[in-house]
Design a protein around this motif. Structure first.
Motif, short mmCIF file in Angstrom:
data_model
loop_
_atom_site.label_atom_id
_atom_site.label_comp_id
_atom_site.label_asym_id
_atom_site.label_seq_id
_atom_site.Cartn_x
_atom_site.Cartn_y
_atom_site.Cartn_z
N MET A 1 13.19 30.57 23.00
CA MET A 1 14.00 31.48 23.77
C MET A 1 13.29 32.83 23.78
SD MET A 1 17.64 32.58 22.09
CE MET A 1 18.86 32.72 23.34
N ALA A 2 12.81 33.23 24.90
CA ALA A 2 12.02 34.46 25.04
C ALA A 2 12.83 35.69 24.65
CB ALA A 2 11.53 34.61 26.47
N ILE A 3 12.15 36.67 24.10
CA ILE A 3 12.79 37.94 23.74
C ILE A 3 12.66 38.88 24.93
CG2 ILE A 3 12.76 39.90 22.17
CD1 ILE A 3 11.49 37.99 20.07
N MET A 4 13.79 39.25 25.47
CA MET A 4 13.83 40.08 26.67
C MET A 4 14.11 41.54 26.29
SD MET A 4 13.35 37.58 28.69
CE MET A 4 13.52 38.33 30.28
N THR A 5 13.85 42.45 27.22
CA THR A 5 14.11 43.87 27.00
C THR A 5 15.58 44.10 26.66
OG1 THR A 5 12.31 44.49 28.48
CG2 THR A 5 13.99 46.16 28.07
N THR A 6 16.48 43.38 27.30
CA THR A 6 17.91 43.54 27.00
C THR A 6 18.22 43.14 25.55
OG1 THR A 6 18.33 41.36 27.96
CG2 THR A 6 18.74 43.29 29.37
N ASP A 7 17.51 42.11 25.03
CA ASP A 7 17.68 41.71 23.63
C ASP A 7 17.21 42.83 22.70
OD1 ASP A 7 18.47 39.09 24.43
OD2 ASP A 7 16.36 38.46 24.50
N VAL A 8 16.08 43.42 23.03
CA VAL A 8 15.52 44.50 22.22
C VAL A 8 16.46 45.70 22.19
CG1 VAL A 8 13.64 46.19 22.10
CG2 VAL A 8 13.13 43.78 22.55
N LEU A 9 16.99 46.07 23.35
CA LEU A 9 17.91 47.21 23.41
C LEU A 9 19.20 46.94 22.63
CD1 LEU A 9 17.38 48.35 27.10
CD2 LEU A 9 16.74 49.60 25.02
N ALA A 10 19.71 45.72 22.71
CA ALA A 10 20.91 45.36 21.94
C ALA A 10 20.62 45.43 20.44
CB ALA A 10 21.40 43.98 22.35
N PHE A 11 19.47 44.92 20.02
CA PHE A 11 19.08 44.98 18.61
C PHE A 11 18.92 46.43 18.15
CE2 PHE A 11 15.73 45.19 15.37
CZ PHE A 11 16.29 44.39 14.38
N ALA A 12 18.24 47.24 18.96
CA ALA A 12 18.04 48.65 18.62
C ALA A 12 19.39 49.36 18.48
CB ALA A 12 17.17 49.33 19.67
N PHE B 1 18.38 43.48 8.45
CA PHE B 1 17.76 43.58 9.77
C PHE B 1 16.29 43.13 9.74
CE2 PHE B 1 21.41 46.25 10.48
CZ PHE B 1 21.67 46.15 11.84
N PHE B 2 15.76 42.83 8.57
CA PHE B 2 14.36 42.47 8.41
C PHE B 2 14.22 40.97 8.18
CE2 PHE B 2 14.41 46.93 7.80
CZ PHE B 2 13.14 47.40 8.11
N ILE B 3 13.13 40.40 8.67
CA ILE B 3 12.88 38.96 8.56
C ILE B 3 12.75 38.54 7.09
CG2 ILE B 3 10.35 38.95 8.81
CD1 ILE B 3 12.34 36.67 10.97
N ILE B 4 12.18 39.43 6.25
CA ILE B 4 12.10 39.19 4.81
C ILE B 4 12.79 40.38 4.14
CG2 ILE B 4 10.59 38.79 2.82
CD1 ILE B 4 8.44 37.85 4.82
N PRO B 5 14.11 40.26 3.90
CA PRO B 5 14.86 41.41 3.38
C PRO B 5 14.31 42.02 2.09
CG PRO B 5 16.35 39.70 4.13
CD PRO B 5 14.97 39.11 4.17
N ASN C 1 15.65 31.84 12.08
CA ASN C 1 16.09 30.46 12.32
C ASN C 1 17.42 30.37 13.05
OD1 ASN C 1 13.78 29.47 11.10
ND2 ASN C 1 14.75 29.33 9.08
N ASP C 2 18.21 31.43 12.98
CA ASP C 2 19.50 31.47 13.70
C ASP C 2 19.36 32.13 15.07
OD1 ASP C 2 20.88 30.25 11.56
OD2 ASP C 2 21.07 32.20 10.55
N HIS C 3 18.13 32.39 15.50
CA HIS C 3 17.80 33.01 16.79
C HIS C 3 18.19 34.48 16.89
CE1 HIS C 3 16.63 29.07 18.19
NE2 HIS C 3 17.81 28.60 17.81
N CYS C 4 18.43 35.12 15.74
CA CYS C 4 18.73 36.56 15.70
C CYS C 4 17.43 37.34 15.60
CB CYS C 4 19.61 36.88 14.50
SG CYS C 4 21.22 36.09 14.53
#
Length: 160
Positions: free
Chosen positions: A1-12, A32-36, A119-122
């Motif tokens: 599932m590609a990471i889109m600009t809208t995904d980035v803005l929602a994450f930010a 918020f980090f891949i390896i907390p 792994n949860d696509h977050c």
């Protein structure tokens, strides 16, 4: 599932809301980090800011606001989904009463992230770097005053 600009803005928005509005601590920031357990921020002078230090910094302010410029998103990998994000954060912060500072900080912060889906696509940070910090002319704090905010010497504000 590609990471889109809208995904980035929602994450930010989730990240900056957690930091500036909800004032979450180190533990919640690390999620918020891949390896907390390996979560940190690299500052523009090359020094490392640990998340407890990040929390201490944002604890100095009674109010913070942000606006994000349009991010530049570059796909690095599609398996796993990974992108590089470069954007400018326009940041305003008001010191808590009783601190030896006055006025608002108005600054532009260069943000350079690598994001990936877990792994949860977050989305999660793989790496987090602030590439510059520039105090804007309408700021109540001058460029040199930011050393007090960031523990002295954490930012060489004109580095890029």
């Amino acid at each position: 599932m590609a990471i889109m600009t809208t995904d980035v803005l929602a994450f930010a928005d989730q990240w900056y809301t957690a930091i500036m509005k909800e004032h979450v601590g180190e533990q919640k920031q690390s999620e918020f980090f891949i390896i907390p357990s390996k979560a940190y921020i690299v500052l523009c002078d090359g020094s490392v800011l640990l998340l407890d230090q990040h929390d201490d910094i944002h604890g100095k302010f009674s109010e913070e606001h942000y606006t994000l410029d349009k991010p530049y998103v570059t796909e690095l990998s599609c398996n796993p989904d990974r992108v590089r994000v470069k954007l400018t954060l326009y940041w305003q912060a008001q010191f808590k009463e009783g601190l030896d500072q006055s006025g608002w900080i108005n600054a532009a912060v260069g943000v350079d992230w690598i994001l990936a889906r877990d792994n949860d696509h977050c989305l999660k940070f793989v790496s987090y770097r602030n590439s510059y910090l520039q105090v804007l002319p309408e700021s109540g704090v001058d460029q040199g005053g930011l050393g007090d905010v960031y523990g002295g010497g954490h930012f060489s504000a004109n580095a890029s």
